[in-house]
Design a protein around this motif. Structure first.
Motif, PDB file in Angstrom:
ATOM      1  N   PHE A  19      96.479 124.541   4.572  1.00 28.88           N
ATOM      2  CA  PHE A  19      95.490 124.189   3.560  1.00 28.88           C
ATOM      3  C   PHE A  19      96.288 123.705   2.347  1.00 28.88           C
ATOM      4  CE2 PHE A  19      92.167 125.707   5.918  1.00 28.88           C
ATOM      5  CZ  PHE A  19      91.014 126.048   5.227  1.00 28.88           C
ATOM      6  N   THR A  20      96.123 122.469   1.945  1.00 26.96           N
ATOM      7  CA  THR A  20      96.911 121.975   0.815  1.00 26.96           C
ATOM      8  C   THR A  20      96.013 121.556  -0.342  1.00 26.96           C
ATOM      9  OG1 THR A  20      96.989 119.688   1.654  1.00 26.96           O
ATOM     10  CG2 THR A  20      98.750 121.183   2.342  1.00 26.96           C
ATOM     11  N   ASN A 121      92.830 117.332  -1.381  1.00 25.96           N
ATOM     12  CA  ASN A 121      93.492 116.249  -2.112  1.00 25.96           C
ATOM     13  C   ASN A 121      92.982 114.891  -1.632  1.00 25.96           C
ATOM     14  OD1 ASN A 121      95.042 118.179  -3.390  1.00 25.96           O
ATOM     15  ND2 ASN A 121      96.792 117.937  -2.030  1.00 25.96           N
ATOM     16  N   TYR A 122      92.903 113.952  -2.564  1.00 21.48           N
ATOM     17  CA  TYR A 122      92.501 112.590  -2.211  1.00 21.48           C
ATOM     18  C   TYR A 122      93.692 111.755  -1.734  1.00 21.48           C
ATOM     19  CZ  TYR A 122      88.740 113.958  -5.504  1.00 21.48           C
ATOM     20  OH  TYR A 122      87.743 114.619  -6.167  1.00 21.48           O
ATOM     21  N   ASP A 123      94.905 112.164  -2.083  1.00 26.01           N
ATOM     22  CA  ASP A 123      96.084 111.336  -1.809  1.00 26.01           C
ATOM     23  C   ASP A 123      96.477 111.389  -0.339  1.00 26.01           C
ATOM     24  OD1 ASP A 123      98.199 113.448  -1.297  1.00 26.01           O
ATOM     25  OD2 ASP A 123      97.538 114.080  -3.286  1.00 26.01           O
ATOM     26  N   LYS A 124      97.359 110.450   0.041  1.00 29.45           N
ATOM     27  CA  LYS A 124      97.850 110.338   1.414  1.00 29.45           C
ATOM     28  C   LYS A 124      99.338 110.687   1.491  1.00 29.45           C
ATOM     29  CE  LYS A 124      95.556 108.788   4.231  1.00 29.45           C
ATOM     30  NZ  LYS A 124      95.380 107.367   4.574  1.00 29.45           N
ATOM     31  N   LEU A 125      99.788 111.545   0.585  1.00 27.67           N
ATOM     32  CA  LEU A 125     101.206 111.908   0.534  1.00 27.67           C
ATOM     33  C   LEU A 125     101.638 112.664   1.783  1.00 27.67           C
ATOM     34  CD1 LEU A 125     101.377 113.041  -3.203  1.00 27.67           C
ATOM     35  CD2 LEU A 125     102.298 110.917  -2.239  1.00 27.67           C
ATOM     36  N   LEU A 126     100.768 113.521   2.279  1.00 26.06           N
ATOM     37  CA  LEU A 126     101.142 114.310   3.450  1.00 26.06           C
ATOM     38  C   LEU A 126     101.308 113.414   4.672  1.00 26.06           C
ATOM     39  CD1 LEU A 126      99.991 117.891   3.946  1.00 26.06           C
ATOM     40  CD2 LEU A 126     100.524 116.502   5.934  1.00 26.06           C
ATOM     41  N   TYR A 201      97.150 125.866  -3.632  1.00 22.11           N
ATOM     42  CA  TYR A 201      95.689 125.881  -3.662  1.00 22.11           C
ATOM     43  C   TYR A 201      95.197 127.259  -4.073  1.00 22.11           C
ATOM     44  CZ  TYR A 201      90.908 125.070  -1.998  1.00 22.11           C
ATOM     45  OH  TYR A 201      89.552 124.932  -1.917  1.00 22.11           O
ATOM     46  N   SER A 202      94.385 127.319  -5.108  1.00 20.73           N
ATOM     47  CA  SER A 202      93.741 128.579  -5.470  1.00 20.73           C
ATOM     48  C   SER A 202      92.376 128.611  -4.793  1.00 20.73           C
ATOM     49  CB  SER A 202      93.569 128.682  -6.991  1.00 20.73           C
ATOM     50  OG  SER A 202      92.699 127.672  -7.461  1.00 20.73           O
ATOM     51  N   LEU A 203      91.784 129.778  -4.722  1.00 14.88           N
ATOM     52  CA  LEU A 203      90.508 129.894  -4.019  1.00 14.88           C
ATOM     53  C   LEU A 203      89.335 129.608  -4.947  1.00 14.88           C
ATOM     54  CD1 LEU A 203      91.288 133.006  -1.848  1.00 14.88           C
ATOM     55  CD2 LEU A 203      91.424 130.606  -1.250  1.00 14.88           C
ATOM     56  N   GLY A 204      89.419 128.494  -5.667  1.00 16.53           N
ATOM     57  CA  GLY A 204      88.386 128.155  -6.632  1.00 16.53           C
ATOM     58  C   GLY A 204      87.203 127.431  -6.036  1.00 16.53           C
ATOM     59  N   ASP A 205      87.362 126.862  -4.855  1.00 18.27           N
ATOM     60  CA  ASP A 205      86.291 126.092  -4.250  1.00 18.27           C
ATOM     61  C   ASP A 205      85.285 127.025  -3.590  1.00 18.27           C
ATOM     62  OD1 ASP A 205      85.037 124.658  -1.794  1.00 18.27           O
ATOM     63  OD2 ASP A 205      85.755 123.029  -3.087  1.00 18.27           O
ATOM     64  N   THR A 206      84.023 126.957  -4.045  1.00 18.90           N
ATOM     65  CA  THR A 206      82.987 127.868  -3.571  1.00 18.90           C
ATOM     66  C   THR A 206      82.760 127.731  -2.078  1.00 18.90           C
ATOM     67  OG1 THR A 206      81.886 127.757  -5.719  1.00 18.90           O
ATOM     68  CG2 THR A 206      80.601 128.593  -3.877  1.00 18.90           C
ATOM     69  N   ASN A 207      82.757 126.518  -1.574  1.00 14.94           N
ATOM     70  CA  ASN A 207      82.496 126.307  -0.155  1.00 14.94           C
ATOM     71  C   ASN A 207      83.600 126.903   0.708  1.00 14.94           C
ATOM     72  OD1 ASN A 207      80.858 124.965   1.955  1.00 14.94           O
ATOM     73  ND2 ASN A 207      82.746 123.821   2.291  1.00 14.94           N
ATOM     74  N   LEU A 208      84.848 126.703   0.302  1.00 12.95           N
ATOM     75  CA  LEU A 208      85.965 127.248   1.071  1.00 12.95           C
ATOM     76  C   LEU A 208      85.936 128.770   1.051  1.00 12.95           C
ATOM     77  CD1 LEU A 208      88.914 124.880   0.128  1.00 12.95           C
ATOM     78  CD2 LEU A 208      87.485 124.847   2.160  1.00 12.95           C
ATOM     79  N   ASN A 227      94.839 136.237   9.695  1.00 15.65           N
ATOM     80  CA  ASN A 227      95.688 135.105  10.050  1.00 15.65           C
ATOM     81  C   ASN A 227      95.768 134.098   8.905  1.00 15.65           C
ATOM     82  OD1 ASN A 227      93.092 134.084  10.142  1.00 15.65           O
ATOM     83  ND2 ASN A 227      93.486 132.717  11.852  1.00 15.65           N
ATOM     84  N   ILE A 228      95.485 134.550   7.689  1.00 15.30           N
ATOM     85  CA  ILE A 228      95.495 133.644   6.536  1.00 15.30           C
ATOM     86  C   ILE A 228      96.553 134.098   5.539  1.00 15.30           C
ATOM     87  CG2 ILE A 228      94.112 132.551   4.753  1.00 15.30           C
ATOM     88  CD1 ILE A 228      91.619 133.280   6.263  1.00 15.30           C
ATOM     89  N   PHE A 229      97.416 133.157   5.139  1.00 18.25           N
ATOM     90  CA  PHE A 229      98.456 133.425   4.160  1.00 18.25           C
ATOM     91  C   PHE A 229      98.245 132.532   2.942  1.00 18.25           C
ATOM     92  CE2 PHE A 229     100.212 134.390   8.294  1.00 18.25           C
ATOM     93  CZ  PHE A 229     100.948 135.551   8.099  1.00 18.25           C
ATOM     94  N   LEU A 230      98.424 133.095   1.765  1.00 16.74           N
ATOM     95  CA  LEU A 230      98.399 132.321   0.526  1.00 16.74           C
ATOM     96  C   LEU A 230      99.808 132.310  -0.048  1.00 16.74           C
ATOM     97  CD1 LEU A 230      96.980 130.858  -1.835  1.00 16.74           C
ATOM     98  CD2 LEU A 230      96.541 133.109  -2.840  1.00 16.74           C
ATOM     99  N   VAL A 231     100.395 131.130  -0.157  1.00 19.53           N
ATOM    100  CA  VAL A 231     101.722 130.982  -0.725  1.00 19.53           C
ATOM    101  C   VAL A 231     101.570 130.653  -2.210  1.00 19.53           C
ATOM    102  CG1 VAL A 231     103.882 129.679  -0.656  1.00 19.53           C
ATOM    103  CG2 VAL A 231     102.677 130.215   1.473  1.00 19.53           C
ATOM    104  N   SER A 232     102.097 131.511  -3.052  1.00 20.18           N
ATOM    105  CA  SER A 232     101.963 131.336  -4.502  1.00 20.18           C
ATOM    106  C   SER A 232     103.330 131.238  -5.142  1.00 20.18           C
ATOM    107  CB  SER A 232     101.190 132.520  -5.105  1.00 20.18           C
ATOM    108  OG  SER A 232     101.233 132.491  -6.515  1.00 20.18           O
TER     109      SER A 232
END
Length: 434
Positions: A19-20, A121-126, A201-208, A227-232
């Motif tokens: 998740f980026t 993200n809108y970008d295509k960097l990944l 990514y912070s968990l600010g998005d209500t839908n996510l 099975n979920i990791f948050l890298v901070s």
């Protein structure tokens, strides 16, 4: 660290999803990628009275009266007066972003492994990092590719490939949250079928948050590990870690830069890939047949982490009667291995295994609870803070250093069991430390 083996194992078995968010784009552009607010502020410069609009939407001496998506809606209205479109203007700025700095550790992983990405993200960097020829870039409003690809990137908020479909304004967000789409359904499926690593990514998005919360209920009712990791990159307070674990089943890897995460993951990949070929076959023989893991195998520290990962790979609950029996046998064997001459490393590994299990599974009320607590009492009664013959100070360090990472409910469960069954001061010191 066991977490990196677990993530590497998922990657080796093509069951990893990243998740980026904005932080990822910032990391690979040496901070050139704008934050959401700074992007909106730059769009204000196109409007007739930019400073007046910025002061109204983003006051420096007071809290903003609107959320960022509401601010975007206001800016959109102002731009429409000039016959300009906020989606097109944002796309133009995002398309100008370029990769910068040493991204070699990230490229090394992204160009060799099969994985999925969910990004806001809108970008295509990944896509550029992973190799566009090997990627399917999926964006709302565009056809869904039906062929196979090594990497699939789901731009759930849209991308610069289709600016008019980007989720930017409050109107866009309202439609996104209230419309069940291919992307919202796919996101839920991805969460259930993969190991998730949240980067930048912070968990600010209500839908996510809603989807992750739904998954947490599923994982608890099926007694499977998180099975979920948050890298901070910043240090995360223990209270916040407990909150993430309790509400979303998330384990936090804090004080970790994006580049350092991929460097550690690359280091864990060779061992994970080496073990993958045999591990699924072996776990089936142990759980469904009459086989047992050899002492030689269980002397290896990573064996337990591999066992847990392979259970998830074959879709078996840790609370399955056959799994509980197998894990009980494994833990008993490990305890017996600590009795061998010169087996001090086994004391440390037993402690690490028990800490790890308590960091991924809420134990209270499960059929493995008693086996686990008995083993924990044995481990803590044979550890000591100071070096002393006959006791393991490495085991003490394992319990003490990683005690805060254990799920809060498990810390309470262990604390009560230790307080009720031993007066060993070093054990009590650990369980009462938080």
């Amino acid at each position: 660290m066991s977490e990196y083996f677990e993530i590497a194992y998922a990657a080796a078995s093509s069951k990893l999803c990243l998740f980026t968010g904005t932080g990822f784009s910032k990391a690979v552009t040496k901070n050139d990628a704008p934050s959401w607010q700074s992007l909106l502020e730059s769009i204000c410069d196109i409007t007739p009275k930019p400073e007046e609009l910025k002061n109204a939407l983003f006051p420096t001496d007071d809290k903003s009266p609107l959320s960022l998506e509401e601010a975007a809606q206001v800016i959109s209205i102002e731009l429409s007066k000039l016959e300009k479109n906020i989606h097109a203007e944002i796309a133009t700025k995002i398309q100008a972003l370029e990769l910068k700095g040493d991204n070699s550790d990230i490229v090394s992983f992204l160009t060799k492994k099969s994985f999925k990405v969910v990004t806001t993200n809108y970008d295509k960097l990944l896509e550029s990092l992973a190799g566009e020829a090997d990627c399917h870039s999926l964006t709302p409003g565009l056809p869904i590719p039906r062929s196979q690809a090594r990497v699939k990137i789901y731009h759930v908020h849209g991308s610069t490939d289709s600016p008019e479909n980007m989720v930017v304004t409050s109107d866009d967000y309202f439609k996104f949250i209230n419309t069940e789409s291919y992307f919202s359904r796919k996101l839920s499926t991805v969460l259930h079928e993969n190991t998730i690593v949240i980067l930048g990514y912070s968990l600010g998005d209500t839908n996510l948050k809603a989807i992750i919360s739904d998954y947490k209920g599923f994982s608890r009712s099926h007694v499977i590990g998180s099975n979920i990791f948050l890298v901070s990159r910043a240090k995360v307070d223990q209270h916040i870690k407990d909150y993430y674990a309790h509400c979303y089943g998330i384990r936090v890897l804090d004080q970790m830069e994006v580049h350092d995460f991929f460097k550690s993951l690359n280091g864990a990949m060779p061992d994970a890939e080496k073990r993958l070929a045999d591990s699924i076959s072996n776990i089936k023989k142990v759980v469904f047949g009459k086989s047992h893991f050899s002492d030689t195998y269980l002397k290896l520290e990573n064996s337990f982490f591999e066992i847990i990962s392979s259970l998830a790979a074959i879709g078996v609950s840790i609370d399955d009667k056959r799994v509980v029996e197998a894990l009980g046998d494994i833990i008993e064997t490990k305890i017996n291995l600590t009795a061998e001459a010169g087996a001090w490393v086994q004391y440390e590994q037993l402690a690490r295994w028990l800490v790890y299990l308590a960091s991924i599974l809420e134990l209270k009320g499960t059929s493995i609870e008693k086996t686990y607590l008995d083993a924990t009492l044995r481990s803590m009664n044979t550890m000591r803070k100071e070096y002393y013959y006959g006791y393991s100070w490495h085991a003490y360090k394992s319990w003490s250093n990683r005690w805060p990472g254990i799920i809060a409910s498990n810390r309470a469960l262990i604390r009560k069991h230790i307080e009720d069954n031993t007066s060993w001061s070093d054990a009590l010191a650990v369980v009462r430390s938080s």
